[in-house]
Design a protein around this motif. Structure first.
Motif, short mmCIF file in Angstrom:
data_model
loop_
_atom_site.label_atom_id
_atom_site.label_comp_id
_atom_site.label_asym_id
_atom_site.label_seq_id
_atom_site.Cartn_x
_atom_site.Cartn_y
_atom_site.Cartn_z
N SER A 125 0.83 -1.21 0.00
CA SER A 125 0.00 0.00 0.00
C SER A 125 0.86 1.26 0.00
O SER A 125 0.48 2.29 -0.56
CB SER A 125 -0.95 0.00 1.19
N PHE A 126 2.04 1.20 0.62
CA PHE A 126 2.96 2.34 0.57
C PHE A 126 3.38 2.61 -0.87
O PHE A 126 3.38 3.75 -1.34
CB PHE A 126 4.19 2.04 1.44
N THR A 127 3.73 1.54 -1.59
CA THR A 127 4.19 1.69 -2.97
C THR A 127 3.08 2.21 -3.87
O THR A 127 3.33 3.03 -4.77
CB THR A 127 4.72 0.34 -3.49
N VAL A 128 1.85 1.75 -3.66
CA VAL A 128 0.72 2.21 -4.47
C VAL A 128 0.58 3.72 -4.40
O VAL A 128 0.17 4.38 -5.37
CB VAL A 128 -0.59 1.51 -4.01
N SER A 129 0.95 4.31 -3.28
CA SER A 129 0.77 5.76 -3.10
C SER A 129 1.87 6.60 -3.74
O SER A 129 1.72 7.82 -3.86
CB SER A 129 0.70 6.09 -1.60
N LEU A 130 2.97 5.97 -4.16
CA LEU A 130 4.14 6.75 -4.56
C LEU A 130 3.92 7.60 -5.81
O LEU A 130 4.52 8.65 -5.95
CB LEU A 130 5.35 5.82 -4.78
N ASN A 131 3.10 7.14 -6.74
CA ASN A 131 2.93 7.87 -7.99
C ASN A 131 1.61 8.64 -8.05
O ASN A 131 1.25 9.16 -9.10
CB ASN A 131 3.01 6.92 -9.19
N GLU A 132 0.88 8.72 -6.95
CA GLU A 132 -0.37 9.46 -6.99
C GLU A 132 -0.09 10.96 -7.17
O GLU A 132 0.88 11.50 -6.64
CB GLU A 132 -1.21 9.20 -5.75
N LEU A 133 -0.94 11.60 -7.94
CA LEU A 133 -0.78 13.01 -8.26
C LEU A 133 -2.08 13.72 -7.94
O LEU A 133 -3.04 13.69 -8.72
CB LEU A 133 -0.42 13.18 -9.74
N GLU A 134 -2.12 14.34 -6.79
CA GLU A 134 -3.33 15.02 -6.36
C GLU A 134 -3.53 16.31 -7.15
O GLU A 134 -2.58 16.89 -7.69
CB GLU A 134 -3.26 15.32 -4.86
N THR A 135 -4.76 16.76 -7.22
CA THR A 135 -5.09 17.96 -7.97
C THR A 135 -4.27 19.15 -7.48
O THR A 135 -4.21 19.43 -6.28
CB THR A 135 -6.59 18.28 -7.84
N GLY A 136 -3.62 19.84 -8.40
CA GLY A 136 -2.81 21.01 -8.08
C GLY A 136 -1.40 20.70 -7.67
O GLY A 136 -0.56 21.60 -7.53
N MET A 137 -1.10 19.42 -7.48
CA MET A 137 0.24 19.03 -7.03
C MET A 137 1.31 19.36 -8.06
O MET A 137 2.46 19.67 -7.71
CB MET A 137 0.24 17.54 -6.70
N GLU A 138 0.93 19.29 -9.35
CA GLU A 138 1.91 19.54 -10.41
C GLU A 138 2.44 20.97 -10.36
O GLU A 138 3.51 21.26 -10.91
CB GLU A 138 1.30 19.25 -11.78
N LYS A 139 1.71 21.87 -9.68
CA LYS A 139 2.14 23.27 -9.60
C LYS A 139 3.25 23.48 -8.58
O LYS A 139 3.96 24.49 -8.63
CB LYS A 139 0.94 24.16 -9.25
#
Length: 437
Positions: A338-352
């Motif tokens: 579950s830790f690894t699953v979270s590594l590539n998540e990109l929440e809204t606005g995070m790219e900024k």
């Protein structure tokens, strides 16, 4: 797989019914090494997702957008038959071999069990600290079990950051060299309790039926409160049956963890599986002081649990039968925890707020994660060609590549060549970052 399904990564633990008699006192002396479940076991610990959180776990996604790509129809031999004995980092591999993570994110999986570092920092005795540090070193390879996909090779200049206030650390890595491929990383405790850093150059070779990853580079952990530094290298990882049959992974080799202040050393032997597989996943070793007196024995499996005991009682105690349940992973999700699953998540606005070189922004990895393999393959080819063109342009201009966040140097404890963090990343001045995507 729908969003209502739940995943659990913790194991149910070793059977401790026979932890009695003359060895019960020794058991009570053990320090938790990987994941301690005090309600069920007195052993060193079990592999899992880390300790329970007091006020609930910080919310992160629990599954990937699309299930794992099936490689059953892909001709592995058509690609690998020309690669026997060669170093695979110089060979362009099809995306079917990959998992939707960059190697920089794979390195970050070290931090899944960061609570072991926090525990080591709190321990008053150097022997207890070494036990927790040894556990941390072993826990880093536990996530590789059943991980038969290859992470994406980072592009030159690619970065990855991870800040986990709930786990008490922040982490930054950068691909500092392309040939040879070198990844440098740096992490620090948010409570000024540790520094963790190093540079890794995994040398991959194909041997006809297996792919071997030989680790290169030094890993350093500093416990600031105790003014101690520990250094080590990882064991060799081998993926078997890459042509035909069921893929399986073993770790083998000797890992030596040195406490540079006290001279204490932990020697861990990752056993090859042997002819009948009796040694598969086994780890055995010991902690010795600077005069080479053995202080503590360690044994177990890097996929399940580690145990430890006083050297005098070790030979008798190790003969008792021990049963352990394996670490459960998300099989349809590339066997990620579950830790690894979270590594590539990109929440809204995070790219900024991320550096433009962060691998969460890589379109080929994002495409594979979303299940669009055609797009992922096209983007992978485009990025690789863009990287080649940038290299040709530097050659024409006789310009050298300039790293952004790390610089060449010597490891302050071993004196060996290393890449050291230059600072400044978390001040978020990303001017001058290369255009790699």
């Amino acid at each position: 797989m729908n969003g209502e399904e739940e995943f659990f990564d913790a194991v149910t633990g070793f059977d401790s019914d026979n932890s009695s008699g003359e060895f019960s006192e020794a058991n009570q002396r053990l320090t938790g090494v990987i994941h301690v479940d005090t309600s069920k076991s007195n052993g060193i610990g079990k592999v899992g997702d880390g300790p329970p959180q007091e006020n609930g776990i910080q919310k992160h996604r629990t599954s990937l957008p699309a299930p794992m790509f099936t490689r059953s129809d892909f001709s592995v031999w058509s690609i690998l038959k020309k690669c026997i004995g060669l170093e695979l980092s110089k060979i362009t591999m099809p995306i079917a071999f990959n998992e939707p993570l960059s190697f920089l994110q794979r390195i970050t999986e070290y931090m899944e069990h960061v609570y072991l570092i926090h525990r080591a920092s709190r321990q008053p005795q150097s022997l207890e600290r070494m036990q927790s540090v040894a556990a941390f070193a072993v826990s880093a390879v536990a996530s590789q079990w059943e991980r038969t996909g290859k992470p994406f090779n980072p592009l030159l200049g690619e970065t990855y950051e991870l800040i986990r206030e709930d786990l008490g650390f922040r982490f930054i890595s950068e691909q500092v060299s392309h040939h040879p491929p070198i990844s440098a990383f740096y992490s620090e405790g948010l409570h000024q309790d540790f520094l963790f850093h190093g540079s890794i150059y995994p040398k991959l070779k194909f041997w006809g039926k297996s792919v071997e990853a030989e680790p290169r580079g030094t890993i350093t952990l500093e416990l600031l409160k105790h003014k101690e530094a520990y250094t080590w290298t990882n064991p060799t990882c081998c993926v078997h049956n890459v042509i035909i049959g069921k893929l399986w992974i073993e770790q083998y080799g000797t890992v030596e963890i040195l406490n540079h202040r006290t001279g204490d050393k932990c020697v861990l032997h990752f056993k090859p599986c042997g002819l009948f597989g009796k040694e598969l996943h086994k780890v055995e070793g010991y902690i010795q002081d600077k005069s080479k007196k053995k202080l503590f024995m360690i044994y177990g499996k890097w996929t399940e649990c580690l145990w430890g005991i006083d050297p005098v009682a070790y030979e008798s105690f190790r003969k008792q039968e021990r049963r352990g349940d394996s670490l459960r992973k998300m099989k349809p999700m590339y066997n990620f925890t579950s830790f690894t699953v979270s590594l590539n998540e990109l929440e809204t606005g995070m790219e900024k707020i991320l550096a433009p070189t962060d691998c969460r922004l890589r379109p080929d990895i994002r495409g594979m994660e979303n299940g669009n393999m055609d797009l992922a393959s096209q983007e992978k080819e485009r990025l690789e060609e863009k990287q080649r063109e940038a290299r040709r342009e530097r050659a024409r201009e006789e310009a050298e590549w300039q790293t952004r966040w790390f610089h060449r140097g010597s490891n302050p404890y071993t004196g060996t060549p290393d890449w050291l963090y230059a600072g400044g990343y978390f001040e978020r001045d990303f001017s001058g970052c290369p255009d790699i995507y």
